[in-house]
Design a protein around this motif. Structure first.
Motif, PDB file in Angstrom:
ATOM      1  N   GLY A 180      53.662  33.383  18.620  1.00  0.00           N
ATOM      2  CA  GLY A 180      52.736  33.877  17.649  1.00  0.00           C
ATOM      3  C   GLY A 180      52.311  35.349  17.977  1.00  0.00           C
ATOM      4  O   GLY A 180      53.033  36.156  19.038  1.00  0.00           O
ATOM      5  N   MET A 181      51.716  35.990  16.977  1.00  0.00           N
ATOM      6  CA  MET A 181      51.731  37.540  16.629  1.00  0.00           C
ATOM      7  C   MET A 181      51.081  38.311  18.069  1.00  0.00           C
ATOM      8  O   MET A 181      51.395  39.206  18.628  1.00  0.00           O
ATOM      9  N   LEU A 182      49.914  37.359  18.327  1.00  0.00           N
ATOM     10  CA  LEU A 182      48.984  37.943  19.518  1.00  0.00           C
ATOM     11  C   LEU A 182      50.099  38.050  20.830  1.00  0.00           C
ATOM     12  O   LEU A 182      49.976  39.002  21.532  1.00  0.00           O
ATOM     13  N   ARG A 183      50.838  36.946  20.858  1.00  0.00           N
ATOM     14  CA  ARG A 183      51.376  36.671  22.287  1.00  0.00           C
ATOM     15  C   ARG A 183      52.655  37.808  22.220  1.00  0.00           C
ATOM     16  O   ARG A 183      52.960  38.440  23.196  1.00  0.00           O
ATOM     17  N   ARG A 184      53.029  37.971  21.215  1.00  0.00           N
ATOM     18  CA  ARG A 184      54.318  38.910  21.131  1.00  0.00           C
ATOM     19  C   ARG A 184      53.828  40.273  21.231  1.00  0.00           C
ATOM     20  O   ARG A 184      54.915  41.057  21.645  1.00  0.00           O
ATOM     21  N   ILE A 185      52.649  40.537  20.945  1.00  0.00           N
ATOM     22  CA  ILE A 185      52.332  41.905  21.370  1.00  0.00           C
ATOM     23  C   ILE A 185      52.043  42.234  22.560  1.00  0.00           C
ATOM     24  O   ILE A 185      52.502  43.175  23.216  1.00  0.00           O
ATOM     25  N   PHE A 186      51.334  41.565  23.153  1.00  0.00           N
ATOM     26  CA  PHE A 186      51.329  41.433  24.729  1.00  0.00           C
ATOM     27  C   PHE A 186      52.710  41.471  25.468  1.00  0.00           C
ATOM     28  O   PHE A 186      52.734  42.260  26.550  1.00  0.00           O
ATOM     29  N   ASP A 187      53.619  40.422  24.906  1.00  0.00           N
ATOM     30  CA  ASP A 187      54.927  40.621  25.642  1.00  0.00           C
ATOM     31  C   ASP A 187      55.657  41.848  25.591  1.00  0.00           C
ATOM     32  O   ASP A 187      55.987  42.450  26.390  1.00  0.00           O
ATOM     33  N   ASP A 188      55.270  42.569  24.370  1.00  0.00           N
ATOM     34  CA  ASP A 188      56.025  43.618  24.024  1.00  0.00           C
ATOM     35  C   ASP A 188      55.506  44.961  24.787  1.00  0.00           C
ATOM     36  O   ASP A 188      56.050  45.481  25.355  1.00  0.00           O
ATOM     37  N   ILE A 189      54.049  44.942  25.029  1.00  0.00           N
ATOM     38  CA  ILE A 189      53.476  46.035  25.825  1.00  0.00           C
ATOM     39  C   ILE A 189      53.580  45.888  27.343  1.00  0.00           C
ATOM     40  O   ILE A 189      53.047  46.692  28.215  1.00  0.00           O
ATOM     41  N   THR A 190      54.163  44.831  27.858  1.00  0.00           N
ATOM     42  CA  THR A 190      53.959  44.428  29.158  1.00  0.00           C
ATOM     43  C   THR A 190      55.440  44.061  29.574  1.00  0.00           C
ATOM     44  O   THR A 190      55.545  43.559  30.758  1.00  0.00           O
ATOM     45  N   ASP A 191      56.565  44.036  28.777  1.00  0.00           N
ATOM     46  CA  ASP A 191      57.836  43.560  29.281  1.00  0.00           C
ATOM     47  C   ASP A 191      57.798  42.268  29.711  1.00  0.00           C
ATOM     48  O   ASP A 191      58.537  42.012  30.681  1.00  0.00           O
ATOM     49  N   ASN A 192      57.204  41.627  29.109  1.00  0.00           N
ATOM     50  CA  ASN A 192      57.089  40.090  29.327  1.00  0.00           C
ATOM     51  C   ASN A 192      56.601  39.741  30.767  1.00  0.00           C
ATOM     52  O   ASN A 192      56.519  38.519  31.410  1.00  0.00           O
ATOM     53  N   ASN A 193      55.639  40.621  31.379  1.00  0.00           N
ATOM     54  CA  ASN A 193      55.230  40.448  32.858  1.00  0.00           C
ATOM     55  C   ASN A 193      53.838  39.981  32.803  1.00  0.00           C
ATOM     56  O   ASN A 193      53.454  39.370  33.817  1.00  0.00           O
ATOM     57  N   LEU A 194      53.153  39.828  31.539  1.00  0.00           N
ATOM     58  CA  LEU A 194      51.770  39.214  31.794  1.00  0.00           C
ATOM     59  C   LEU A 194      51.938  37.763  31.455  1.00  0.00           C
ATOM     60  O   LEU A 194      52.525  37.366  30.149  1.00  0.00           O
ATOM     61  N   LYS A 195      51.380  37.053  32.406  1.00  0.00           N
ATOM     62  CA  LYS A 195      51.555  35.585  32.104  1.00  0.00           C
ATOM     63  C   LYS A 195      50.166  34.751  31.680  1.00  0.00           C
ATOM     64  O   LYS A 195      49.183  35.451  32.519  1.00  0.00           O
TER      65      LYS A 195
END
Length: 531
Positions: free
Chosen positions: A79-94
């Motif tokens: 989903g777009m929202l998840r991918r934005i968060f993943d991008d700006i946190t280097d996938n470190n936000l769970k």
């Protein structure tokens, strides 16, 4: 956890490519996306920690979030929202998905639940209102239509001014068809069942306006956001800012806290930097304000400059959103032993939300128009590791700023006995609701503390303690100047005022601002980086 370094002039002697005023999620997102492009970004935060309404605070061995109570859609990895968060946190936000029943609404003796999944939600609502089957399905279809119209509406605001104005009628028509009308107007066309309307709008507190005043587009976006359920950040709300900070630091950027900006510096109608409260000036070719439209144009920009570009009058014609009280509770027992659930509770004195607020505003002794109860320590799977043997609860309700304005010039925690007595009065009213609906915690509370609109004013720098920026009325979405670009060259806005309220709206605003600055659709960059 404190995020960011304490401001000192010697920390900003170097040059920066951009300055962001305010470290709410919109500002942090814009800063991270610019950092992804190699820009060196300085984020300046008034509070003692970064994160805006995503920050947390500790007291007496407990931790509470102040604005992140639940977030939709982020469990969808593509989903777009998840991918934005993943991008700006280097996938470190769970993220941790909460229980399928994410909201429970209580109207006196009647209880209704919102269940995750569109089909299950529809089935549940029809079980409650079998005679309203057609209306419920129509409602869900309309919610979907609003969602589909949103991308074009906000995308045109990132375009070069000449192109945005040219395409405005075509890209906004569908969205404005819904945003121009109140939630109540649209729902009354779908159904005349006042109970159903009351239930469907029972979480109006998530955007701060009852159905008779809110734009239906805002309601529809919120409703659609949660249709598939809710989530909570692992490690608590502060994990959001904590995982974004390294992205900003990679290119030499910094987040500085206790960094009060006094003025946006301009020269020849261009933003050229900021002046701090201590008089120190920091220059940069870009300034991004995440301080809200009102703060930006009525407080931070010099009056002659703001008046010259004709925006100051426009922003002062719009009203700030509601203010609130919040009771933070700590208990020296685990959530499991107390039998606490992840489900949020919404308690209302009746189905007519507009009438509830009118009565309460006219007479503060009237029933609280809405009480929201959240159990953050149950939602976070990392809680027991960090705070073993403890649990927390939060209760939120509406409270007009005017009721507290008498003490606005008094310093935090030194506002006098009358103020403390008023706080205790509201705290006890909220506790009555807690004990009525979560009776097992009575007699077990170790600590509680009430925040008021003055707390929001003090920590977040919003003049009337507003929590959702500008009101989400139909008129608000007609303000074409509420966009990333401003008439001041090199000055940009981000935050919920250029998008919609909530974490999702604020995050999206950062993407919009980065797109306007970089002059391309940043969403495409995010998609390519998160394949």
């Amino acid at each position: 956890m404190i995020i960011g370094q304490r401001y000192k002039p010697e920390l900003v002697q170097e040059s920066f490519d951009a300055i962001v005023i305010g470290s709410g999620i919109g500002g942090l997102c814009a800063a991270a996306l610019l950092s992804r492009e190699g820009r060196k970004v300085l984020v300046l935060e008034h509070h003692y920690t970064a994160g805006g309404f995503t920050h947390t605070f500790e007291r007496k061995g407990y931790e509470w979030d102040v604005g992140v109570h639940y977030i939709g859609a982020v469990h969808k990895e593509k989903g777009m929202l998840r991918r934005i968060f993943d991008d700006i946190t280097d996938n470190n936000l769970k993220w941790a998905k909460t229980s399928d029943v994410y909201d429970r609404f209580i109207f006196n003796d009647e209880i209704y639940e919102f269940v995750a999944g569109k089909e299950r939600f529809e089935e549940q609502m029809i079980n409650y209102f079998p005679e309203e089957k057609t209306a419920i399905r129509t409602y869900l279809n309309v919610i979907s239509e609003v969602g589909k119209s949103t991308n074009n509406f906000f995308a045109q605001r990132t375009m070069p001014p000449w192109l945005g104005w040219l395409l405005y009628p075509f890209m906004t028509r569908k969205f404005l068809r819904y945003s121009d009308r109140t939630t109540l107007e649209v729902l009354r066309e779908i159904t005349r069942n006042t109970k159903l309307i009351g239930v469907l709008t029972g979480n109006y507190g998530d955007y701060g306006m009852p159905p008779g005043h809110s734009s239906f587009a805002m309601h529809a976006l919120l409703a659609g956001h949660y249709l598939d359920g809710a989530n909570y950040p692992v490690g608590g709300a502060s994990s959001i800012a904590r995982t974004i900070e390294p992205i900003i630091q990679k290119t030499g950027g910094k987040i500085l806290v206790r960094a009060d900006v006094k003025e946006i510096l301009t020269h020849n109608e261009k933003a050229v930097g900021v002046k701090m409260e201590d008089g120190y000036e920091i220059t940069a070719p870009l300034v991004i304000s995440n301080a809200g439209a009102w703060n930006t144009f009525s407080r931070l920009l010099p009056a002659p400059v703001a008046s010259q570009v004709s925006i100051r009058n426009k922003v002062e014609q719009l009203n700030p959103s509601i203010s609130h009280i919040c009771l933070f509770i700590g208990i020296k027992e685990t959530a499991a032993s107390l039998g606490l659930e992840q489900t949020n509770l919404w308690i209302h004195p009746g189905y007519d939300h507009d009438a509830n607020i009118r009565n309460y505003t006219a007479d503060s002794s009237s029933p609280l128009p809405s009480v929201y109860i959240s159990f953050p320590s149950v939602k976070d799977p990392d809680w027991d590791r960090r705070y073993p043997g403890r649990s927390t609860i939060q209760l939120i309700s509406y409270a007009p700023y005017e009721w507290f304005a008498h003490w606005e010039e008094k310093p935090w925690r030194k506002r006098g006995n009358d103020y403390e007595a008023l706080k205790e009065k509201f705290a006890n009213r909220l506790l009555e609701h807690l004990y009525a609906h979560v009776p097992q915690v009575k007699g077990k509370i170790d600590y509680y503390e009430l925040s008021t609109p003055l707390s929001t004013r003090h920590f977040c720098n919003f003049s009337t303690g507003e929590i959702y920026g500008l009101e989400h009325t139909p008129a608000r979405f007609r303000q074409r100047w509420l966009a990333p670009r401003t008439p001041i060259k090199n000055l940009y806005l981000t935050g919920v005022d250029i998008s919609t309220t909530g974490i999702a709206g604020a995050l999206t605003s950062g993407v919009l601002t980065a797109s306007a600055i970089l002059k391309r659709n940043v969403i495409k960059d995010i998609l390519s980086r998160t394949e």
